[in-house]
Scaffold this active site. Sequence first.
Site, mmCIF file in Angstrom:
data_model
loop_
_atom_site.group_PDB
_atom_site.id
_atom_site.type_symbol
_atom_site.label_atom_id
_atom_site.label_comp_id
_atom_site.label_asym_id
_atom_site.label_seq_id
_atom_site.Cartn_x
_atom_site.Cartn_y
_atom_site.Cartn_z
ATOM 1 N N ASN A 70 0.984 -1.259 0.155
ATOM 2 C CA ASN A 70 -0.104 -0.098 -0.012
ATOM 3 C C ASN A 70 0.866 1.204 0.188
ATOM 4 O OD1 ASN A 70 -2.957 -0.528 -0.030
ATOM 5 N ND2 ASN A 70 -2.304 -2.002 1.406
ATOM 6 N N ASN B 32 -6.650 5.347 7.702
ATOM 7 C CA ASN B 32 -6.021 4.086 7.851
ATOM 8 C C ASN B 32 -7.039 3.278 6.683
ATOM 9 O OD1 ASN B 32 -4.735 1.432 8.646
ATOM 10 N ND2 ASN B 32 -6.771 0.940 9.787
ATOM 11 N N HIS C 255 -8.057 -0.655 5.758
ATOM 12 C CA HIS C 255 -8.436 -2.114 6.446
ATOM 13 C C HIS C 255 -9.152 -2.941 5.458
ATOM 14 C CE1 HIS C 255 -9.447 -4.522 10.016
ATOM 15 N NE2 HIS C 255 -10.541 -4.724 9.306
ATOM 16 N N ASP D 9 -10.343 0.539 14.368
ATOM 17 C CA ASP D 9 -10.911 0.468 13.134
ATOM 18 C C ASP D 9 -12.538 1.231 13.170
ATOM 19 O OD1 ASP D 9 -8.798 -0.991 12.200
ATOM 20 O OD2 ASP D 9 -9.620 -2.866 12.749
ATOM 21 N N GLU E 215 -7.282 -2.441 -2.640
ATOM 22 C CA GLU E 215 -6.782 -1.565 -1.484
ATOM 23 C C GLU E 215 -6.140 -0.584 -2.267
ATOM 24 O OE1 GLU E 215 -4.980 -3.151 2.078
ATOM 25 O OE2 GLU E 215 -6.130 -4.740 1.770
#
Length: 191
Positions: free
Chosen positions: A21, A111, A113, A149, A178
């Site tokens: 990522n 973030n 996830h 999260d 992602e």
Amino acid sequence: MKKFSGKKISTAVFISGRGTNLQSLINFSQKEKSPIKIELVFSNDKNASGLKRAKIKKINTYYQISKKNNILENELIKRLNRRKIKLICLAGFMKILSKNFIKRFKGKIINIHPSLLPEYKGLDTHRRVLENKEIYTGCTVHHVNSKLDSGKIILQKKIKVLKNDNVKSLAKRVLLEEHKIYPKAIIKMYS
Ligand code: GRF
């Protein structure tokens, strides 16, 4: 997508591992349409292979080796301030940041996830998705708050779980998504 006009946002990426990522964010940051410039890559693991990806692109790196569970946030904050970091992207970062740290960078930490939050918070998402025979899964980019999260969702991508999927195949397909949605989420934040 139009060219980003204006000063690019000084960004840090936090990693703990291979950093695919991170790579997608590096590639994105080098495009004209990107609102971000990656000024620092931080890892809580000296051997995270993602650090090499940053070094290849001559991006500043910083790591800490913490014997205890904690990272030395004061030292990290100093470095973030020095580089006037306005956005922190967590990308496979396996440490929990303190409430204090999150407050200090309120609204500036995001973030990625590998599930359709609020479903499947935490670790081992793909195994749990398969065990529960879900029809869909996906990935989510969200703001970080003090609960795991649980921050406001910025963008999600839904994909179908295939009949023959195992943890590896599912993780691979979700990861591809992602890599696409992290940059898209950043564009959405700043447009
Ligand atoms: C990704 O699946 C991310 O969603 C999760 O950890 C993994 C990190 O992979 N938080 P990479 O280091 O970016 O390749």
